[in-house]
Design an enzyme around this catalytic site. Structure first.
Site, PDB file in Angstrom:
ATOM      1  N   ASP A  38       0.831  -1.201   0.000  1.00 49.88           N
ATOM      2  CA  ASP A  38       0.000   0.000   0.000  1.00 49.88           C
ATOM      3  C   ASP A  38       0.865   1.250   0.000  1.00 49.88           C
ATOM      4  OD1 ASP A  38      -2.648  -1.357   2.069  1.00 49.88           O
ATOM      5  OD2 ASP A  38      -2.132  -1.619  -0.022  1.00 49.88           O
ATOM      6  N   ASP A  42       0.753   4.152  -2.588  1.00 48.66           N
ATOM      7  CA  ASP A  42       0.486   5.542  -2.203  1.00 48.66           C
ATOM      8  C   ASP A  42       1.580   6.480  -2.672  1.00 48.66           C
ATOM      9  OD1 ASP A  42      -1.210   4.822   0.937  1.00 48.66           O
ATOM     10  OD2 ASP A  42      -1.901   4.942  -1.128  1.00 48.66           O
ATOM     11  N   SER A  87     -13.326 -10.386 -13.464  1.00 50.84           N
ATOM     12  CA  SER A  87     -12.090 -10.405 -14.203  1.00 50.84           C
ATOM     13  C   SER A  87     -11.759 -11.859 -14.529  1.00 50.84           C
ATOM     14  CB  SER A  87     -11.028  -9.772 -13.316  1.00 50.84           C
ATOM     15  OG  SER A  87      -9.827  -9.815 -13.978  1.00 50.84           O
ATOM     16  N   GLU A 119     -11.734 -16.781 -27.721  1.00 50.03           N
ATOM     17  CA  GLU A 119     -12.046 -15.421 -28.178  1.00 50.03           C
ATOM     18  C   GLU A 119     -10.819 -14.531 -28.044  1.00 50.03           C
ATOM     19  OE1 GLU A 119     -15.317 -13.949 -25.823  1.00 50.03           O
ATOM     20  OE2 GLU A 119     -16.274 -15.916 -25.769  1.00 50.03           O
ATOM     21  N   LYS A 121      -8.670 -11.621 -26.858  1.00 49.36           N
ATOM     22  CA  LYS A 121      -8.850 -10.745 -25.698  1.00 49.36           C
ATOM     23  C   LYS A 121      -8.586  -9.314 -26.160  1.00 49.36           C
ATOM     24  CE  LYS A 121      -7.679 -10.351 -20.837  1.00 49.36           C
ATOM     25  NZ  LYS A 121      -7.394  -8.911 -20.793  1.00 49.36           N
ATOM     26  N   ASP A 123      -7.954  -5.515 -26.200  1.00 46.48           N
ATOM     27  CA  ASP A 123      -7.268  -4.642 -25.242  1.00 46.48           C
ATOM     28  C   ASP A 123      -7.959  -3.284 -25.206  1.00 46.48           C
ATOM     29  OD1 ASP A 123      -5.502  -3.837 -23.369  1.00 46.48           O
ATOM     30  OD2 ASP A 123      -3.782  -3.665 -24.714  1.00 46.48           O
ATOM     31  N   GLU A 178     -16.330  -5.027 -24.803  1.00 50.43           N
ATOM     32  CA  GLU A 178     -15.151  -4.176 -24.738  1.00 50.43           C
ATOM     33  C   GLU A 178     -15.325  -2.961 -25.648  1.00 50.43           C
ATOM     34  OE1 GLU A 178     -13.271  -5.658 -22.612  1.00 50.43           O
ATOM     35  OE2 GLU A 178     -11.265  -4.755 -22.756  1.00 50.43           O
ATOM     36  N   TYR A 230     -19.381  -9.632 -25.726  1.00 45.41           N
ATOM     37  CA  TYR A 230     -18.968 -11.018 -25.493  1.00 45.41           C
ATOM     38  C   TYR A 230     -19.606 -11.703 -24.283  1.00 45.41           C
ATOM     39  CZ  TYR A 230     -15.483  -8.361 -22.802  1.00 45.41           C
ATOM     40  OH  TYR A 230     -14.870  -7.484 -21.972  1.00 45.41           O
ATOM     41  N   LYS A 318      -2.459 -14.985 -21.940  1.00 51.02           N
ATOM     42  CA  LYS A 318      -1.851 -13.731 -22.383  1.00 51.02           C
ATOM     43  C   LYS A 318      -0.710 -13.989 -23.352  1.00 51.02           C
ATOM     44  CE  LYS A 318      -3.847 -10.524 -19.684  1.00 51.02           C
ATOM     45  NZ  LYS A 318      -3.038  -9.722 -18.809  1.00 51.02           N
ATOM     46  N   CYS A 412      18.581  -5.432   8.636  1.00 45.09           N
ATOM     47  CA  CYS A 412      17.520  -4.606   8.067  1.00 45.09           C
ATOM     48  C   CYS A 412      18.084  -3.212   7.753  1.00 45.09           C
ATOM     49  CB  CYS A 412      16.369  -4.495   9.064  1.00 45.09           C
ATOM     50  SG  CYS A 412      15.142  -3.273   8.607  1.00 45.09           S
ATOM     51  N   CYS A 415      16.184  -0.589  10.347  1.00 47.67           N
ATOM     52  CA  CYS A 415      16.366  -0.544  11.806  1.00 47.67           C
ATOM     53  C   CYS A 415      17.649  -1.225  12.269  1.00 47.67           C
ATOM     54  CB  CYS A 415      15.160  -1.158  12.516  1.00 47.67           C
ATOM     55  SG  CYS A 415      15.074  -2.950  12.382  1.00 47.67           S
ATOM     56  N   CYS A 430      13.187  -8.895   8.393  1.00 46.12           N
ATOM     57  CA  CYS A 430      13.726  -8.149   9.521  1.00 46.12           C
ATOM     58  C   CYS A 430      13.106  -8.718  10.792  1.00 46.12           C
ATOM     59  CB  CYS A 430      13.361  -6.680   9.356  1.00 46.12           C
ATOM     60  SG  CYS A 430      13.525  -5.732  10.872  1.00 46.12           S
ATOM     61  N   CYS A 436      10.808  -2.058  14.453  1.00 53.47           N
ATOM     62  CA  CYS A 436      11.380  -1.596  13.186  1.00 53.47           C
ATOM     63  C   CYS A 436      10.454  -0.529  12.616  1.00 53.47           C
ATOM     64  CB  CYS A 436      11.512  -2.749  12.194  1.00 53.47           C
ATOM     65  SG  CYS A 436      11.952  -2.200  10.531  1.00 53.47           S
TER      66      CYS A 436
HETATM   67  S1  IVH Z   1     -15.007 -12.270 -20.497  1.00 55.36           S
HETATM   68  C1  IVH Z   1     -16.530 -13.351 -16.440  1.00 55.36           C
HETATM   69  N1  IVH Z   1     -14.180 -12.029 -22.966  1.00 55.36           N
HETATM   70  O1  IVH Z   1     -10.497  -8.906 -20.240  1.00 55.36           O
HETATM   71  C2  IVH Z   1     -15.904 -13.063 -17.754  1.00 55.36           C
HETATM   72  N2  IVH Z   1     -13.282 -10.535 -21.345  1.00 55.36           N
HETATM   73  O2  IVH Z   1      -9.380  -9.873 -17.448  1.00 55.36           O
HETATM   74  C3  IVH Z   1     -15.575 -11.647 -17.942  1.00 55.36           C
HETATM   75  N3  IVH Z   1     -11.719  -8.880 -22.245  1.00 55.36           N
HETATM   76  O3  IVH Z   1     -12.516  -7.373 -17.848  1.00 55.36           O
HETATM   77  C4  IVH Z   1     -14.780 -11.269 -19.088  1.00 55.36           C
HETATM   78  N4  IVH Z   1     -11.842  -9.529 -24.341  1.00 55.36           N
HETATM   79  O4  IVH Z   1     -12.223  -6.189 -20.091  1.00 55.36           O
HETATM   80  C5  IVH Z   1     -14.070 -11.565 -21.705  1.00 55.36           C
HETATM   81  N5  IVH Z   1     -13.571 -11.891 -25.191  1.00 55.36           N
HETATM   82  C6  IVH Z   1     -13.477 -11.442 -23.953  1.00 55.36           C
HETATM   83  C7  IVH Z   1     -12.647 -10.351 -23.622  1.00 55.36           C
HETATM   84  C8  IVH Z   1     -12.564  -9.936 -22.290  1.00 55.36           C
HETATM   85  C9  IVH Z   1     -11.305  -8.660 -23.504  1.00 55.36           C
HETATM   86  C10 IVH Z   1     -11.282  -8.108 -21.070  1.00 55.36           C
HETATM   87  C11 IVH Z   1     -12.400  -7.591 -20.219  1.00 55.36           C
HETATM   88  C12 IVH Z   1     -12.221  -8.234 -18.892  1.00 55.36           C
HETATM   89  C13 IVH Z   1     -10.781  -8.615 -18.910  1.00 55.36           C
HETATM   90  C14 IVH Z   1     -10.588  -9.849 -18.066  1.00 55.36           C
END
Ligand code: IVH
Length: 689
Positions: A38, A42, A87, A119, A121, A123, A178, A230, A318, A412, A415, A430, A436
């Protein structure tokens, strides 16, 4: 520090800070896996606001000071998302994808191939569009997942988003996807801005974010934004049975879906689709940063359910990290709130895939040794996904002849106490504990942080000063500040701190501080547990614990008595975590602070707002024997979702034993204790009550 920074340097640094803070936010909020302390977080935020104060014209459209999830308020109205926008878990290799697929099969207890939708992903930024009776009524960003920002007016400007739906669409329907800016539109926008002498965007994602999160939707309308749909959120009906069928509905309703979405029947199909997307990535008209795989069948998705913030039925694969060459200027040791000594390399700032990087984590002592990383070395540095930059390797042929191996300190740096490594631990810590200053201070900083007590007005600088002057030693001191200030407490004998007489303070600011503190004298259980700063216990784990134990007393008693069995039975809590929790409560220092705190504040008991209406809410369940309609993991997940606690062994605290086939001693125990025994069918029936 900010005084002599040039405008150009500030702009670069602000760009870097925006990225870093956004990544940290996303790690924290979306992946539940913070990699910054944190205090580190910050520090970045303070640096950002200092620079913005110095050069207000450089405030970026994607500045962290404008972001939700950051402590600064946003001017967008808030939207409560009844179906959280979640996510995805990340993996970086096909072998991890295979592990994921195996895990899914194991959970479902099947050996057969399960079809997955692959699918790209995208960006960009996720959005949720709500339709009622076929009319677009509300648009939201993800925000922290449950509270988004109202971007209705902004989304409305995106041509691809249908504003009305055909009659067969569900009465209530949230379509999610997206928002992105195509590469072409991004270059055109930047070119135009460059000509007009305006600040350009670092990448299409930033441009999309900056365009969508405009308080003036006219500006959004001028920028060319696109969407891909999606997934769904709340919906009154769900006529689709699979992800591919959902895509057909989306197309029928008028939403753009990605043409590269592919149904995969085997792991080989998944691998082929990944390789194909890697190949065409550069030629696609928009940026993608990986591939998402989703279990195609909705029925199976529902059986799999969710972990804390991610579905069990989907994962993001990824693309490999982006790399660059740079040199190490210095190796620093940071001391965190749990005493961990973390080495950090300050590197010559370098652009890695569009982000200016000036430091990299070295993880720990062994990592430095293993890679033989030295000051002045030339190194390959990489950024991958949402993680802090790392050093991949050293180019030893570029090493200066006078170079010496780095010697990791055994004291440390803050300290001077011995810093030791426990057996099997990678981390050197530490031993100074709360004596500390680094640990004591970081702990107070953590205690008042946003997901803990969230006391605004007690910033890092103030805590630093108060700590040095002996005004604050530990979190409990916060709640005696007011009494000590006026001299009303037992010890100051009328002398008092009189903070209002200090430079930079006045009666009003002191009053505000006390008001902020007093407002937190009643605190929720998850926040309180998180605030304690127990090693490995993040906000999500704290919530799990709160849900399981219900009251702080219950949790503390078990920990003091080293009762770890119920702990490790919680999905998401492992043995190492349990050990850390027990150890925390064996430390007299910690107990003293907690007891002191409990005389000052009230910790609420926890009732889970998720589903209080379930038959099993608050009950303790034990499973035994072989289940036939679901796996043990699935049953446990269902029970937890229903607000129950699941324990591994039968005791007088058990409310129900769910008995499968060939149940053994547990069933017998239950009978002896007079505990209600339910069959698998009865369990399922009561779950749906
Ligand atoms: S599905 C519960 N499908 O990736 C499933 N996400 O880290 C929710 N994203 O927040 C997401 N392409 O912004 C899904 N074909 C896709 C995607 C996708 C991009 C993004 C989205 C999500 C993030 C997940």
């Amino acid at each position: 520090m900010t005084a002599n920074i040039t405008r150009e340097e500030a702009a670069k640094e602000l760009e870097y800070l925006a990225k870093e803070i956004a990544k940290a936010d996303s790690a924290y909020y979306q992946n539940d896996d913070p990699y910054l302390s944190d205090a580190q977080y910050d520090r970045l935020k303070h640096r950002n606001s200092d620079l913005e104060a110095l050069y207000p014209e450089l405030i970026r459209p994607d500045s962290p000071s404008k972001r939700v999830g950051a402590s600064v308020k946003s001017a967008f109205a808030k939207v409560h998302l009844t179906f959280p926008m979640l996510s995805l878990g990340d993996v970086f290799s096909i072998s991890e994808v295979k592990d994921f697929v195996m895990g899914v099969k194991r959970f479902l207890n099947t050996a057969e191939d399960i079809p997955f939708m692959s699918e790209p992903k995208i960006d960009g930024l996720s959005f949720s569009a709500r339709y009622e009776k076929g009319i677009f009524v509300q648009g939201s960003t993800r925000g922290d997942g449950t509270t988004g920002e109202d971007i209705t007016a902004n989304l409305r400007t995106i041509r691809q988003l249908p504003l009305t739906l055909p009659h067969d669409a569900p009465d209530i329907l949230e379509v999610r996807g997206e928002v992105y800016m195509s590469k072409q539109d991004f270059f055109a926008l930047n070119e135009k801005y460059a000509l007009e002498g305006k600040k350009t965007f670092a990448n299409p994602r930033n441009a999309a974010a900056g365009s969508l999160r405009q308080l003036d939707p006219k500006i959004t309308a001028e920028r060319k934004l696109s969407i891909f749909a999606y997934t769904w959120g709340e919906t009154s009906e769900k006529p689709w049975q699979s992800q591919d069928q959902f895509f057909e509905y989306l197309q029928h309703w008028g939403f753009p879906t990605n043409p590269n979405n592919t149904l995969c029947h085997t792991i080989a199909d998944i691998e082929a689709s990944f390789n194909h997307l890697m190949e065409i990535r550069a030629s696609l008209p928009y940026d993608i940063d990986g591939v998402v795989y989703k279990v195609n069948s909705i029925a199976l998705q529902e059986r799999l359910g969710f972990l804390t913030r991610t579905p069990r039925w989907a994962i993001a694969h990824k693309f490999p990290a982006e790399q660059a060459l740079t040199t190490i200027n210095n190796i620093r040791i940071q001391v965190g709130r749990t005493g961990a000594l973390t080495p950090v390399a300050d590197v010559e700032p370098v652009n890695v895939g569009g982000v200016l990087v000036s430091h990299a984590t070295l993880h720990n002592e062994d990592e430095i040794k293993r890679k033989d990383i030295r000051i002045n070395d030339t190194v390959v540095i990489q950024r991958a996904g949402d993680v802090i930059p790392q050093i991949v390797k050293v180019l030893t042929d570029k090493r200066p002849t006078c170079s010496q191996p780095f010697i990791f300190p055994d004291k440390c740096p803050v300290c001077g106490s011995h810093a030791i490594r426990e057996q099997d631990e990678a981390v050197r810590r530490c031993t100074g504990g709360l004596s500390c200053p680094a640990q004591a201070k970081e702990r107070i900083i953590h205690f008042v942080s946003k997901d803990a007590f969230d006391i605004t007005g007690l910033g890092e600088k103030i805590i630093d000063t108060f700590y040095q002057e002996g005004i604050l030693h530990n979190p409990a001191d916060i709640f005696t500040l007011e009494a000590r200030n006026s001299g009303d407490d037992l010890f100051s004998q009328g002398r008092g701190l009189h903070l209002e007489r200090r430079e930079g303070w006045g009666p009003k600011s002191v009053e505000n501080l006390f008001a902020a503190i007093n407002a937190k004298r009643t605190i929720s259980l998850p926040r309180f547990i998180y605030a304690l700063g127990i090693r490995q216990v993040g906000a999500a784990t704290a919530r799990l614990l709160a849900k399981h134990y219900g009251s702080f007393n219950h949790f503390m008693t078990d920990m003091i008595n080293k009762e770890t069995a119920p702990l490790v039975a919680i999905d998401g809590i492992g043995a190492a975590m349990a050990t850390d929790m027990v150890e925390f409560f064996q430390e007299p220092h910690n107990l003293a602070i907690i007891n002191n705190l409990l005389t000052q504040i009230k910790v609420e008991t926890f009732t889970d707002t998720g589903r209080t209406d379930s038959f099993f809410t608050g009950k303790t369940l034990v499973f035994t024997g072989t289940l036939t309609q679901m796996t043990r993991a699935e049953a446990k997940a269902k029970a937890l979702e229903a607000g129950a606690k699941v324990s591994g062994s039968v005791s007088s605290k058990t409310d129900f034993v769910i008995m499968g086939a060939d149940a053994g001693s547990k069933a017998k125990n239950a009978q002896e204790l007079g505990i209600t025994i339910l069959s698998e069918n009865e369990f399922l029936q009561k779950l749906s009550l």
